[in-house]
Design a protein around this motif. Structure first.
Motif, PDB file in Angstrom:
ATOM      1  N   ASP A   1       0.873  -1.177   0.000  1.00  0.00           N
ATOM      2  CA  ASP A   1       0.000   0.000   0.000  1.00  0.00           C
ATOM      3  C   ASP A   1       0.910   1.227   0.000  1.00  0.00           C
ATOM      4  OD1 ASP A   1      -1.740   2.086   0.480  1.00  0.00           O
ATOM      5  OD2 ASP A   1      -2.825   1.066   2.085  1.00  0.00           O
TER       6      ASP A   1
ATOM      7  N   THR B  72       0.606  -3.863   3.587  1.00  0.00           N
ATOM      8  CA  THR B  72      -0.361  -4.016   2.511  1.00  0.00           C
ATOM      9  C   THR B  72      -1.659  -3.324   2.902  1.00  0.00           C
ATOM     10  OG1 THR B  72      -1.322  -6.052   3.392  1.00  0.00           O
ATOM     11  CG2 THR B  72       0.654  -6.284   2.007  1.00  0.00           C
ATOM     12  N   ARG B  73      -2.616  -3.313   1.972  1.00  0.00           N
ATOM     13  CA  ARG B  73      -3.919  -2.718   2.300  1.00  0.00           C
ATOM     14  C   ARG B  73      -4.622  -3.489   3.410  1.00  0.00           C
ATOM     15  NH1 ARG B  73      -5.955   1.131  -1.256  1.00  0.00           N
ATOM     16  NH2 ARG B  73      -4.572   1.565  -3.022  1.00  0.00           N
TER      17      ARG B  73
ATOM     18  N   ARG C 233       1.218   3.366   2.953  1.00  0.00           N
ATOM     19  CA  ARG C 233       1.725   2.767   4.191  1.00  0.00           C
ATOM     20  C   ARG C 233       3.167   2.282   4.039  1.00  0.00           C
ATOM     21  NH1 ARG C 233      -3.859   0.944   4.280  1.00  0.00           N
ATOM     22  NH2 ARG C 233      -4.930   2.025   5.991  1.00  0.00           N
TER      23      ARG C 233
END
Length: 558
Positions: A159, A229-230, A162
């Motif tokens: 992401d 990650t998401r 992030r």
């Protein structure tokens, strides 16, 4: 009376070939990798061969909270090493390398001062053996590989919002604290907000200083979390296959540097994490090597004892199995007066009342060190303007705390000026009085560890943190990181998060505005107050007065 500058004294040093310095510790010349005539790295194979030798005694030098009056912690560390050798002991010192940013800012160098210095002073305060450049390159290689992975399809599902891994530079540059990268079109990647930290705040620096060997180094590098990650699952450095190449870049930097004091005694200078951002100690591998080769090893921890010594005990010793046998706490009469309310301009006048009032800061540090079960002795770093009555006031305060204070004149007289302290330290270290303990157990919850440091060391009444911070700590505990120690990122100038509050305040609040997980280094960073991980230059930076003289020698470095 005109005093010579540190650099003038260093330039007059009668240095010995580095092979002669190594021979003092029994290091064979073929175990040294020379960097010129006066500095060398100690080979990994030789270090590994020392594993079965017994350890010498470890002496930690720490200090009161720094003031503009100056304390002289590194100078005392160097002087004490020389003093121990003067009284016939086989001793070595272990200190950190200097960061370029503070050198060109306002702090100055990190090689000691006066007649208690490590040389070559210019090299140590500039590029030295290139360790910091290697750390910067390894760190930024990982940064490049993260953005490159995203550019070529992002198979790991990072992401972009992030990505927690920032870039680093070994310079004070406030303009780089927050930046946007990848501007300029599709071929340059996906724009995102990020920033720079100073190299000494890099987790790579912390890892190099805590790793036992190259295998441990690569494992720790692989453990670093660089993004999410998401679905909020962590992406590790090893997921990007960057740990191997980073280890290659750090292979030579991992080897401790050997240099010498003005009195030709051995000094290991290796690693340099900031003490108000990171854990503030020289490398474990340098300290361990010195302990195998010398009977007494003098090392230092950054800034005041509330930061450096606390992290030395709770992070470096916890992670490495090291334990100090004695602690020297450095103070000056001038700093006591500043803590007692005297301005820098008025420090020359005798002021017993201010000394006595300022000693509350010194007393707090004595009390804190005793919490770790290690005997402490105070070193009064002597200045020419100190009066006998002022010195007596400091000694009386220290005696009331159940400790002893010794006047040390190493700045002016080198090792000869600190022999009394050297003998006292030997007696203390050999007494077996140390019963070292950390401040909190591994299993204590992370927020409770932060509270323990804040309340026990800073004498705070409370720690405040947003629910977001508390939730983040809870999530890391659930992910298996709850047993890590905490690394408090706080101003070095005060027990509080307000750098203007001197003395020994208590009952204050410590705000934690952000927490960061250094999974590879093995600690959780709690950023308190307005601490910066990328410093800025002052209005008049030291760089303005640094240059080459007519003979091509460096001038203005201090």
């Amino acid at each position: 009376m005109a005093f010579k500058t540190d650099i003038e004294i260093a330039r007059e040093a009668r240095k010995k070939p580095i092979q002669d310095i190594g021979a003092k510790l029994g290091i064979l010349s073929d175990a040294l990798i020379p960097y010129g005539h006066d500095k060398a790295k100690v080979g990994q194979d030789f270090i590994a061969s020392l594993a079965d030798r017994p350890d010498g005694k470890l002496i930690l030098v720490t200090a009161i909270n720094p003031t503009p009056a100056g304390e002289g912690k590194t100078t005392t560390t160097v002087g004490l090493g020389d003093g121990l050798n003067r009284i016939g002991k086989r001793a070595a010192i272990c200190i950190r390398e200097a960061s370029l940013g503070p050198n060109f800012g306002m702090k100055g160098g990190a090689a000691g001062g006066g007649f208690a210095q490590v040389v070559p002073m210019e090299d140590m305060n500039l590029h030295f053996t290139g360790d910091f450049h290697a750390i910067t390159a390894a760190h930024n290689l990982l940064s490049a590989m993260i953005d490159n992975h995203i550019y070529w399809g992002n198979d790991l599902g990072i992401d972009e919002r992030r990505v927690t891994w920032r870039r680093v530079l070994d310079m004070n540059d406030r303009a780089l604290r927050d930046v946007v990268t990848s501007l300029g079109g599709v071929s340059n990647g996906f724009p995102r907000q990020t920033g720079f930290d100073i190299t000494v705040a890099s987790e790579v620096m912390a890892i190099l200083c805590l790793a036992a060997d190259l295998d441990d180094l690569q494992r720790r590098l692989g453990d670093m979390i660089v993004a999410y990650t998401r679905a909020r699952t962590p992406i590790y450095c090893r997921d990007l296959k960057a740990d191997g190449a980073m280890t290659v870049l750090l292979k030579d930097a991992m080897q401790p540097n050997l240099v010498q004091t003005l009195e030709n005694n051995p000094a290991f200078v290796h690693g340099g994490p900031f003490a108000n951002i990171a854990h503030g100690c020289n490398s474990v591998i340098a300290t361990r090597t010195a302990l195998k080769l010398a009977d007494y090893v003098v090392t230092e921890a950054g800034f005041g004892a509330d930061l450096g010594a606390e992290k030395f005990m709770n992070i470096k010793c916890r992670k490495s199995g090291l334990a100090p046998d004695a602690v020297v706490l450095v103070a000056t009469v001038r700093a006591m007066k500043m803590n007692g309310g005297v301005t820098k301009a008025d420090l020359g006048a005798e002021n017993i009342a201010a000394v006595e009032a300022g000693c509350t800061n010194l007393g707090r540090h004595i009390e804190n060190i005793k919490r770790f079960g290690v005997p402490v002795i105070v070193g009064i770093n002597h200045f020419a303007g100190d009066t006998e009555a002022e010195i007596a006031a400091v000694k009386a305060h220290v005696a009331a705390q159940g400790a002893e204070a010794i006047v040390c004149r190493h700045w002016a007289d080198g090792g000869a000026g600190i022999e009394e302290m050297a003998q006292k330290v030997v007696d203390l270290a050999d007494s077996g009085a140390a019963e070292f303990t950390t401040l909190y157990p591994d299993e204590m919850p992370l927020f409770a560890k932060i509270e323990t440091v804040a309340k026990s060391i800073y004498h705070a009444a409370e720690v405040t943190a947003d629910q977001k911070v508390r939730d983040q700590l809870a999530a890391w505990e659930e992910a298996g990181y709850g047993d890590l120690p905490v690394c408090m990122a706080k101003t070095q100038y005060s027990f509080t998060t307000d750098p203007t509050r001197r003395g020994a305040p208590e009952g204050h609040s410590v705000p934690v505005r952000e927490v960061r997980l250094s999974a590879g280094a093995g600690f959780v960073v709690a950023i308190c107050g307005e601490i910066m991980t990328m410093p800025g230059l002052p209005r008049v930076p030291a760089a303005e007065t640094i240059g080459l003289d007519l003979d091509g020698a460096i001038d203005g470095l201090f």
